[in-house]
Write a protein that holds these residues in place. Structure first.
Motif, short mmCIF file in Angstrom:
data_model
loop_
_atom_site.label_atom_id
_atom_site.label_comp_id
_atom_site.label_asym_id
_atom_site.label_seq_id
_atom_site.Cartn_x
_atom_site.Cartn_y
_atom_site.Cartn_z
N SER A 54 0.75 -1.12 0.14
CA SER A 54 -0.46 -0.15 -0.06
C SER A 54 0.57 1.21 -0.11
O SER A 54 0.44 2.31 -0.63
N GLU A 55 1.98 1.07 0.63
CA GLU A 55 2.65 2.68 1.20
C GLU A 55 3.29 2.92 -0.56
O GLU A 55 3.82 3.63 -0.99
N GLU A 56 4.26 1.52 -0.92
CA GLU A 56 4.31 1.94 -2.55
C GLU A 56 3.43 1.75 -3.48
O GLU A 56 3.63 2.66 -4.01
N ALA A 57 2.36 1.61 -3.73
CA ALA A 57 1.06 2.28 -4.41
C ALA A 57 1.25 3.67 -4.34
O ALA A 57 1.20 4.31 -4.99
N VAL A 58 1.44 4.27 -3.00
CA VAL A 58 0.64 5.75 -2.29
C VAL A 58 1.76 6.66 -3.63
O VAL A 58 1.43 7.26 -3.69
N THR A 59 3.07 6.28 -3.29
CA THR A 59 4.52 6.53 -3.06
C THR A 59 4.70 6.87 -5.16
O THR A 59 5.21 7.69 -5.72
N LEU A 60 3.96 5.50 -5.62
CA LEU A 60 4.09 5.09 -7.12
C LEU A 60 2.90 6.96 -7.74
O LEU A 60 3.43 6.79 -8.36
N ALA A 61 2.05 6.02 -7.09
CA ALA A 61 1.19 6.66 -7.64
C ALA A 61 1.78 8.35 -7.51
O ALA A 61 0.85 9.47 -8.50
N GLN A 62 1.80 9.08 -6.59
CA GLN A 62 2.23 10.80 -6.31
C GLN A 62 3.58 11.06 -7.72
O GLN A 62 3.24 12.07 -7.31
N GLN A 63 4.72 9.54 -7.41
CA GLN A 63 5.58 10.26 -8.20
C GLN A 63 5.12 10.33 -9.46
O GLN A 63 5.27 10.64 -10.86
N ALA A 64 3.68 9.19 -10.26
CA ALA A 64 3.63 9.16 -11.73
C ALA A 64 3.30 10.79 -11.93
O ALA A 64 2.57 10.74 -12.93
N ALA A 65 1.91 11.10 -11.21
CA ALA A 65 1.28 12.29 -10.98
C ALA A 65 1.90 13.39 -11.81
O ALA A 65 1.99 14.34 -12.55
N ARG A 66 3.21 13.53 -11.01
CA ARG A 66 4.49 14.11 -10.34
C ARG A 66 5.00 14.70 -11.82
O ARG A 66 4.95 15.66 -13.08
N ALA A 67 5.15 13.36 -12.46
CA ALA A 67 5.95 13.14 -13.86
C ALA A 67 4.74 13.95 -14.95
O ALA A 67 5.41 14.03 -16.22
N GLY A 68 3.82 12.89 -15.02
CA GLY A 68 2.62 13.27 -15.37
C GLY A 68 3.04 15.64 -16.36
O GLY A 68 2.28 15.37 -17.09
N VAL A 69 2.42 15.55 -14.80
CA VAL A 69 2.10 17.24 -15.13
C VAL A 69 3.45 18.09 -15.43
O VAL A 69 3.80 18.87 -16.47
N ASN A 70 4.29 16.88 -15.18
CA ASN A 70 6.00 18.22 -15.66
C ASN A 70 5.96 17.94 -17.20
O ASN A 70 6.46 18.63 -17.69
N ALA A 71 5.41 16.43 -17.87
CA ALA A 71 5.69 15.77 -19.34
C ALA A 71 4.49 17.03 -19.85
O ALA A 71 5.04 17.03 -21.16
N GLY A 72 3.38 17.65 -19.59
CA GLY A 72 2.19 17.50 -20.36
C GLY A 72 2.77 19.66 -19.63
O GLY A 72 1.45 20.24 -20.01
N LEU A 73 3.83 19.86 -18.73
CA LEU A 73 3.31 21.63 -18.39
C LEU A 73 3.88 22.47 -19.98
O LEU A 73 4.82 21.92 -20.24
N TYR A 74 2.67 23.29 -20.09
CA TYR A 74 3.46 24.11 -21.52
C TYR A 74 3.52 25.73 -21.31
O TYR A 74 3.15 26.42 -21.63
N GLY A 75 3.15 25.87 -20.34
CA GLY A 75 2.98 27.15 -19.47
C GLY A 75 1.99 28.21 -19.34
O GLY A 75 1.52 27.21 -19.11
N GLY A 76 1.55 29.18 -19.57
CA GLY A 76 1.29 30.11 -19.51
C GLY A 76 1.38 31.36 -19.73
O GLY A 76 2.52 31.61 -19.43
N SER A 77 0.73 32.45 -19.08
CA SER A 77 1.17 33.60 -19.24
C SER A 77 1.87 34.47 -18.13
O SER A 77 2.15 35.27 -18.15
N GLY A 78 2.06 33.26 -17.53
CA GLY A 78 2.39 33.16 -15.89
C GLY A 78 1.44 33.99 -14.93
O GLY A 78 2.50 35.16 -13.80
N LYS A 79 0.82 34.28 -15.15
CA LYS A 79 -0.13 35.10 -14.03
C LYS A 79 -1.01 33.64 -13.35
O LYS A 79 -1.78 33.94 -12.76
N GLY A 80 -0.51 32.72 -12.72
CA GLY A 80 -1.17 31.29 -12.15
C GLY A 80 -2.00 30.50 -12.94
O GLY A 80 -2.61 29.82 -12.25
N ASP A 81 -1.86 30.34 -14.01
CA ASP A 81 -2.63 29.99 -15.56
C ASP A 81 -2.23 29.23 -15.99
O ASP A 81 -2.72 28.66 -17.16
#
Length: 147
Positions: A54-81
């Motif tokens: 269960s602990e391993e599953a939580v750790t993997l899920a958190q890391q995978a979500a962060r990896a997904g955000v990092n891969a999909g991030l393309y910015g914005g206007s710099g005003k929090g969007d």
């Protein structure tokens, strides 16, 4: 004979039997104690393995979500969007989870990635079938605003 007297005789009879004990063990006790101790040990070890899964599953899920955000991030206007490329975010999670061997599901929005992971554990002592540890991770895209 009243109920109270019957109880008194039952307790008295038990006391007499225990007082007459000469330190002999029955064969049933000698056979059951090791089995009960091994079962307790097995339950402890296998439950700890399930908790670790269960602990391993939580750790993997958190890391995978962060990896997904990092891969999909393309910015914005710099005003929090900050926004996500949902396809890239999904591919980032798939790439991260590819070598883990765990089952997972991914959901994305324009600003976040949610990953649910299931890690299997095969008990070592108790024949209880496969135990499952589950975890959930969520990460959001945030841009740094101008100060």
């Amino acid at each position: 004979m009243s109920e109270r007297e019957g109880t008194r005789e039952g307790v008295h009879g038990l006391w007499e039997r225990l007082r007459g004990d000469e330190g002999e063990s029955s064969i049933a006790v000698l056979l059951l104690v090791p089995v009960i101790m091994l079962a307790g040990f097995g339950l402890t070890v296998d439950w700890a393995g399930k908790v670790r899964a269960s602990e391993e599953a939580v750790t993997l899920a958190q890391q995978a979500a962060r990896a997904g955000v990092n891969a999909g991030l393309y910015g914005g206007s710099g005003k929090g969007d900050a926004t996500l490329d949902r396809g890239q975010a999904h591919r980032g999670v798939v790439q991260f989870m590819g070598s883990t061997g765990a089952e997972y599901t991914v959901s994305t929005t324009n600003t976040s990635v949610i990953v649910n992971v299931t890690v299997d554990y095969e008990p070592k002592f108790i024949p209880a079938g496969t135990l499952h540890g589950t975890g959930r991770g969520e990460a959001s895209a945030q841009s740094v605003s101008d100060q």
